[in-house]
Structures are given as C-alpha cells and as structure tokens.
Scaffold this motif. Structure first.
Motif, short mmCIF file in Angstrom:
data_model
loop_
_atom_site.label_atom_id
_atom_site.label_comp_id
_atom_site.label_asym_id
_atom_site.label_seq_id
_atom_site.Cartn_x
_atom_site.Cartn_y
_atom_site.Cartn_z
N VAL A 54 -62.52 120.12 57.29
CA VAL A 54 -62.12 118.80 57.76
C VAL A 54 -63.09 117.72 57.30
O VAL A 54 -64.30 117.92 57.29
N MET A 55 -62.52 116.60 56.90
CA MET A 55 -63.29 115.43 56.49
C MET A 55 -63.03 114.33 57.53
O MET A 55 -61.88 114.10 57.89
N GLN A 56 -64.08 113.69 57.99
CA GLN A 56 -63.92 112.61 58.97
C GLN A 56 -64.23 111.29 58.28
O GLN A 56 -65.28 111.14 57.65
N LEU A 57 -63.31 110.34 58.42
CA LEU A 57 -63.48 109.00 57.87
C LEU A 57 -63.59 108.02 59.02
O LEU A 57 -62.66 107.89 59.82
N MET A 58 -64.70 107.33 59.13
CA MET A 58 -64.85 106.27 60.13
C MET A 58 -64.60 104.95 59.41
O MET A 58 -65.45 104.49 58.65
N VAL A 59 -63.40 104.41 59.62
CA VAL A 59 -62.96 103.22 58.89
C VAL A 59 -63.24 101.95 59.69
O VAL A 59 -63.24 101.98 60.92
N PRO A 60 -63.45 100.82 58.99
CA PRO A 60 -63.84 99.57 59.66
C PRO A 60 -62.65 98.75 60.15
O PRO A 60 -62.65 97.52 60.06
N ILE A 61 -61.62 99.42 60.66
CA ILE A 61 -60.43 98.72 61.14
C ILE A 61 -59.96 99.35 62.46
O ILE A 61 -60.41 100.43 62.82
N THR A 62 -59.06 98.67 63.14
CA THR A 62 -58.45 99.24 64.35
C THR A 62 -57.10 99.81 63.98
O THR A 62 -56.57 99.55 62.89
N SER A 74 -56.85 109.08 66.14
CA SER A 74 -58.10 109.52 65.51
C SER A 74 -58.33 111.02 65.64
O SER A 74 -59.16 111.58 64.94
N ASP A 75 -57.60 111.68 66.53
CA ASP A 75 -57.77 113.12 66.71
C ASP A 75 -56.90 113.94 65.76
O ASP A 75 -57.10 115.15 65.62
N GLU A 76 -55.93 113.31 65.12
CA GLU A 76 -55.01 114.04 64.24
C GLU A 76 -55.71 114.50 62.96
O GLU A 76 -56.48 113.75 62.37
N ARG A 77 -55.40 115.73 62.56
CA ARG A 77 -55.87 116.24 61.27
C ARG A 77 -54.72 116.07 60.29
O ARG A 77 -53.65 116.64 60.46
N SER A 87 -60.97 107.97 61.93
CA SER A 87 -61.47 107.39 63.18
C SER A 87 -61.53 105.88 63.03
O SER A 87 -62.14 105.36 62.09
N PHE A 88 -60.89 105.19 63.97
CA PHE A 88 -60.84 103.74 63.94
C PHE A 88 -61.97 103.15 64.79
O PHE A 88 -62.63 103.86 65.54
#
Length: 157
Positions: free
Chosen positions: A97-105, A147-150, A139-140
């Motif tokens: 799994v890769m987690q992306l913390m993006v700068p948007i809502t 944000s929990d969906e893979r 992740s927003f």
C-alpha cells in the motif's frame, strides 16, 4: 583401502545432495529510461486519458502529483481536481500500500479526480519497476471515510 575408494567414488557420483531448482520469475522488468511523466486527465467523454508530460526523466511520485495538480495545460483535456497553489504531496509506502497525503479536501475533487491522482501515482510506481498490484490510499487535509479506501487505477492492470 578398497572400501575407502568405493565410499569416495560413491560420494562423488551422488553429488553434494543439492537438487537443481526451477528458474524463478522475477516479475516484469522496469520499462527503462523515461522521456517524462505520464499524468492522467479527463477527456470530453468523462474518461481518463494518459498524457505524457515531457520532463526528460520519470521523477518521483510527489513530483508527478505536483505536475498533475498544476493542470492539463493546453492538451485539450481537463482535470477534476480543484486548482490550488499548494502542490506538495507526502508519499509513504508500506508492503502492498502507498499512502498519498494530498493538499486538498474531499470537496476539492470528484471521484474521477481521485482516479486521476491514483492513476498518476501508480503509473510512476509501475514505470519505476514497482508492482501493478500496489494499492493506494489518498488522505485528504480533513479526515474523511474516503481516505480509508485502498484504491487501484482502472487503466493499470
């Protein structure tokens, strides 16, 4: 003396006891040198379309997402992600799994826009030699069940 000679000859003929093995599949190889980064935008039929952004190199997932957030340019395609001056994405990986913390809502992006993000990140990952079976969590800025969906990319199989 004959018994020793016979034991040595038998041992030599029997080998060391290691059995031959099959050839192991190492998976798909990396695709080689990149002319740029493939970004995913939306066409007039509301379908994702890959578009090569010529950068002279593949770059990182974070760099690819910064390019994606900057928009489609004059490609004739559009984005389903709201424009924002902040384009920095934090990328972390764990097995599978890769987690992306993006700068948007979540309100700044449509479901198709989320696919744009996921496909762009997975595209860079796979082109760099990573597995197509990698899942992505987006992740927003504000916590949300999305944000929990893979996720996977519908275009990368």
């Amino acid at each position: 003396m004959k018994r020793i000679w016979w034991a040595v000859a038998t041992a030599l003929l029997a080998g060391c006891g290691v059995q031959p093995s099959r050839v192991a599949d190492g998976g798909e190889p990396p695709t080689g040198l990149a002319r740029g980064t493939t970004l995913y935008f939306v066409d007039a039929h509301d379908e994702l379309r890959p578009r090569l952004r010529r950068t002279g190199r593949l770059g990182t997932i974070s760099e690819a997402l910064a390019l994606l957030f900057s928009g489609p340019g004059d490609s004739g395609l559009r984005t389903e992600i709201a424009s924002d001056a902040t384009t920095r994405t934090v990328v972390t990986t764990a097995p599978g799994v890769m987690q992306l913390m993006v700068p948007i809502t979540i309100h700044d992006v449509t479901p198709l826009g989320i696919d744009q993000i996921v496909c762009t990140a997975l595209g860079v990952h796979v082109q760099g030699g990573g597995s197509k079976s990698m899942k992505v969590r987006v992740s927003f800025i504000q916590p949300t069940p999305e944000s929990d969906e893979r996720r996977t990319c519908p275009l990368i199989r």
